[in-house]
Design an enzyme around this catalytic site. Structure first.
Site, mmCIF file in Angstrom:
data_model
loop_
_atom_site.group_PDB
_atom_site.id
_atom_site.type_symbol
_atom_site.label_atom_id
_atom_site.label_comp_id
_atom_site.label_asym_id
_atom_site.label_seq_id
_atom_site.Cartn_x
_atom_site.Cartn_y
_atom_site.Cartn_z
ATOM 1 N N GLU A 25 0.799 -1.230 0.000
ATOM 2 C CA GLU A 25 0.000 0.000 0.000
ATOM 3 C C GLU A 25 0.829 1.276 0.000
ATOM 4 O OE1 GLU A 25 -3.277 0.123 -0.310
ATOM 5 O OE2 GLU A 25 -3.404 -2.073 -0.399
ATOM 6 N N SER A 44 -46.264 -23.474 47.356
ATOM 7 C CA SER A 44 -45.658 -23.695 48.666
ATOM 8 C C SER A 44 -44.263 -23.099 48.800
ATOM 9 C CB SER A 44 -45.601 -25.194 48.966
ATOM 10 O OG SER A 44 -46.906 -25.720 49.091
#
Length: 879
Positions: A86, A488
């Site tokens: 690049e 319960s």
């Protein structure tokens, strides 16, 4: 000389005009130029990643995939490849490359096309942050000026690191860290030269050069990158040849999910959205660490899934998903034609079987959820079937993996036990299979739902949360969002209220039917025990252990409705959601598993109301801690901080706790622990836990006829430890089933029921196949359990399986006995003091000053051994 003068003059004028033009252009576009100083503190758009407490990734949120890396973490080969390809003069220029610009200009003059951009890494970075990819002269000029500014503000190393993390590389991967994960499923440090060169070639055109979408072009681009590295003498010829000849090894990978825990991840995600907002949470690079460990979270998920399947299988098989061939014939009214089906099932040959490609294509359309896998039956043997699954694997389901599959008729009725495989499926049937304990089994998508949540009672840190069978089937989190009747499960808190009002574990209450006429409604209220058995006078400890309904009602009456409701609210229940009638003592109120586990933690931790939380800490993308949870702790004092909660009402306590939680992010003393409000005494919590211990075990002696079973007796039998406590819960008609319990270091609540609140869990009849296969395990918690569903059978197994894993390496450690607790010998029947030391007596705990003062007379003593039979069957006969 004259021409030379003109030439020099031309150059001077041109330079002057060019400079003036350049300055003019700069001032013209200057208002549009961004300040590159923001790059000093740049925050890349990085997805949020959620981890378990021990660092296992469980989810990732955000459109852009980015895994930021520091420059020192990047392999030098990748840096060399990027720079060579690049911007080979990256370290020599000041943001723009004159040679590159001249080459691009020359190419434009010759071809008339903008084929070469001459962009340096600095210019590409400028475009990536501030500009677009639009090929215009004004954009290029802006790019140049921004790059020049950038080079003044940032070092080359900073520019390179930003570029490596910012550049777009295809398939929503931004930065090379994310690209390594997306294309290869590995970190950068694990990639070879060929793979690194492939990635380095992507910035030019990521959509058409990536190895997933265009593998041929990616190979060409990789070769160009390797040639540039060879030209720059960054690799040898041998390295070039080896890397250039490597085959394409990439495929699309998701995030590195180490544990799929979507219910937990979704809770944390939603909390992050509330704190930061959606956009910031998903792009701010936050690394969020949960309070739950991967070990316990996985155990909870396995426990819920296994338990749901166990329930579903003992209620029968609803049949194949569909038939690809050999579909059973039906009559005109749509009912099965039994005679024709029998002929089909008895046939030894497959008719009109599909080819493999067609089968796989059809299976990929079948709805399925982990751990289920769609498959088609290829062959039906006497007591086995051969199937082909969606992954093109042939598997054999042995009889032990399908003998459970009686026909489902209703939730309370099942058909006869199958005798051969043809009684269950035919060739061509599309079914679901799953693996369990190393064996492949016939299975089906369950109708029933389940949930489990566990917290650390010391500080409320959530250790595991599972909101259903599959998040991908239903995102509704039943652990935190479902308000269901608790049955319960509420009784320990009612008994706690009784202890506050003068009752003791030895108090005797009459376990006898209640028949109360209500003149306003004209209806008599007759609460019943389940089962409808009554023991007469019974001690409180035993009544809770056996979950006696009428005793709970009588205790509420003894304490008073208002006082009981106020006391229940101290455990964190919303007082407005607590029923204002006597049914509250039987669990008619609706609460979430999260509320239940929080309330149970008060009993487990000595009386402190902690606040459950899911996030331990939040870090930035580089691991710097941004926020650390500062929970309230079950201690008083904590670090010499005193919090006197006993004199305050529950609303004040909860308000103070909320204010503490909101102020915990930045405490003055980061090591200081904030005390949780103490809502019941340590003595009260200990005594309730003692009653709950009897509820998860067998008690007394069979030989002396003092034997009785707690409703959750299987927990002690399987876990083989005495330092646990628990309580079952079953609502009317078994629409909701619960099991809540704890070791004093961990509290968990499990729930099982249908999302349709009108649907009953029903009952399961005896399956002789399962009994014949493993008679010794018939009393265990598997599919063989029969009778009506209740908290012990339906929800209890999930709690037990989870605790088996969670407590596996936890040494025996009973709940500490607080001060002012005494232990005296009492008579089993009356609860009075006794001088006897035989089986008619036992030791019991009391708050000092509440122990009995009178001794039993000899003529009052009842010897159970002299009775005709004990009240309970032997454990081998209990199902």
């Amino acid at each position: 000389m004259k021409y030379i003068k003109y030439l020099i003059l031309f150059i001077i004028v041109s330079t002057l005009v060019g400079s003036i033009a350049l300055v003019g252009i700069y001032f013209y576009i200057k208002p549009d130029l961004p300040s590159v100083t923001v790059l000093k503190d740049v925050r890349l758009q990085t997805p949020m990643r959620i981890y378990t407490h021990d660092g296992k990734l469980i989810s990732q949120y955000g459109v852009k995939r980015r895994i930021p890396v520091k420059l020192e973490e990047v392999p030098q080969e990748l840096i060399n490849a990027v720079i060579a390809t690049e911007d080979s003069r990256f370290y020599d220029h000041y943001g723009i490359d004159p040679i590159g610009i001249m080459r691009a200009a020359f190419n434009l003059a010759i071809t008339g096309e903008k084929q070469q951009g001459a962009s340096t890494l600095s210019m590409q970075l400028a475009r990536g942050f501030f500009l677009t990819r639009e090929k215009t002269y004004i954009r290029k000029i802006k790019e140049i000026f921004i790059a020049l500014h950038m080079e003044q503000e940032l070092s080359k190393q900073e520019i390179l690191e930003l570029y490596l993390n910012k550049v777009e590389l295809g398939h929503r991967a931004f930065g090379f860290g994310a690209a390594a994960q997306v294309y290869y499923g590995k970190p950068l440090s694990k990639l070879n030269l060929a793979q690194l060169a492939t990635l380095a070639g992507l910035p030019q055109a990521p959509s058409v050069l990536n190895p997933i979408s265009r593998p041929e072009r990616s190979i060409e681009r990789r070769r160009i990158v390797l040639l540039r590295m060879l030209d720059e003498k960054l690799i040898t010829r041998a390295q070039f040849d080896e890397a250039a000849n490597q085959p394409v090894s990439s495929r699309k990978h998701g995030a590195e999910i180490a544990l799929d825990a979507p219910y937990l991840a979704d809770l944390i995600y939603n909390e992050m959205i509330e704190i930061y907002g959606k956009e910031e949470a998903e792009t701010g690079g936050y690394q969020v660490y949960a309070t739950a460990s991967s070990h316990l979270q996985a155990a909870a998920q396995d426990a819920v899934v296994r338990n749901v399947h166990d329930y579903d299988e003992r209620h029968g098989y609803r049949g194949p998903v569909q038939y690809l061939w050999n579909a059973p014939l039906t009559k005109e009214d749509g009912t099965p034609d039994s005679e024709t089906q029998a002929q089909q099932k008895s046939s030894a040959k497959t008719r009109d079987a599909w080819d493999t490609d067609s089968i796989i294509s059809a299976l990929k359309q079948v709805t399925s959820y982990t751990p289920l896998i769609p498959a088609v039956v290829l062959e039906v043997h006497e007591q086995a079937i051969t199937v082909l699954d969606r992954d093109e694997q042939k598997r054999v389901i042995e009889w032990a993996g399908m003998d459970w599959a009686r026909e489902y008729i209703t939730d309370s009725r099942q058909g006869n036990e199958p005798e051969k495989a043809a009684d269950i499926v035919s060739e061509g049937a599309v079914i679901h299979i799953r693996e369990q304990d190393g064996q492949w089994r016939l299975s089906q998508i369950p109708d029933v739902s389940g949930a489990l949540i566990a917290i650390d009672p010391k500080n409320g840190a959530v250790q595991a949360v599972v909101g259903g069978y599959s998040f991908y089937q239903s995102q509704f989190n039943r652990a935190t969002q479902a308000k269901r009747q608790v049955g319960s499960n509420i009784k320990p808190f009612v008994y706690s209220a009784a202890l506050e009002h003068g009752y003791t574990l030895a108090s005797v209450i009459n376990d006898a039917p209640i028949n109360q006429w209500n003149a306003a409604t004209g209806v008599a209220w007759r609460p019943e025990n389940s089962p409808a058995e009554y023991d007469g006078p019974i001690r409180m400890r035993k009544a809770l252990g056996k979950s006696k309904n009428v005793v709970s009602v009588r205790l509420l009456r003894g304490v008073g409705l208002d006082a009981t409701v106020k006391h229940l609210a101290r455990f964190g229940f919303n007082e407005r959601e607590i029923p204002r009638d006597e049914t509250v003592s039987l669990g008619s109120g609706s609460h979430s598993p999260l509320e239940m586990v929080r309330a149970m933690s008060v009993i487990a931790n000595g009386g402190f109301l902690v606040k459950p939380y899911f996030i331990d800490n939040i870090q930035d993308e580089f691991g710097e801690v941004l926020w650390q949870a500062k929970p309230v702790w079950a201690c008083n004092p904590c670090n010499d901080a005193v919090a006197d909660a006993e004199e305050k009402d529950i609303e004040t306590l909860l308000a103070e706790q909320l204010n503490q939680d909101q102020a915990l992010a930045m405490p003055d003393d980061e090591d200081a622990k904030q005390p949780a409000p103490q809502v019941i005494s340590a003595q009260n919590a200990f005594l309730v836990s003692e009653m709950m211990r009897t509820g998860v075990r067998a008690n007394g002696s069979w030989n002396n006829k003092t034997y009785w079973l707690g409703t959750g007796w299987r927990a002690r039998n399987i876990l083989q430890r005495e330092d646990i406590a628990g309580k079952t819960g079953t609502t009317n008609d078994s629409r909701d089933t619960w099991f809540s319990g704890f070791h004093h270091t961990l509290v968990a609540t499990a729930w099982l029921g249908f999302d349709d609140m009108n649907r009953k869990l029903g009952r399961a009849t005896r399956n002789q196949n399962l009994i014949n296969r493993d008679p010794e395990r018939f009393n265990w918690i598997g599919n063989a359990m029969i009778g009506s569903e209740d908290g012990a059978k339906a929800a209890g197994p999930a709690w037990i399986r989870f605790m088996q894993v969670a407590l596996n390496e936890v040494p025996y450690s009973p709940m500490p006995i607080p001060e002012n607790i005494v232990r005296v010998r009492i008579d089993r029947t009356t609860g009075k003091l006794t001088r006897r030391t035989d089986h008619t007596t036992l030791f019991e705990y009391f708050l000092q000053g509440t122990e009995p003062t009178s001794y039993i007379r000899e003529d009052e003593i009842i010897d159970p051994a002299e009775l005709d039979s004990p009240n309970e069957p032997e454990p081998e006969e209990v199902f």
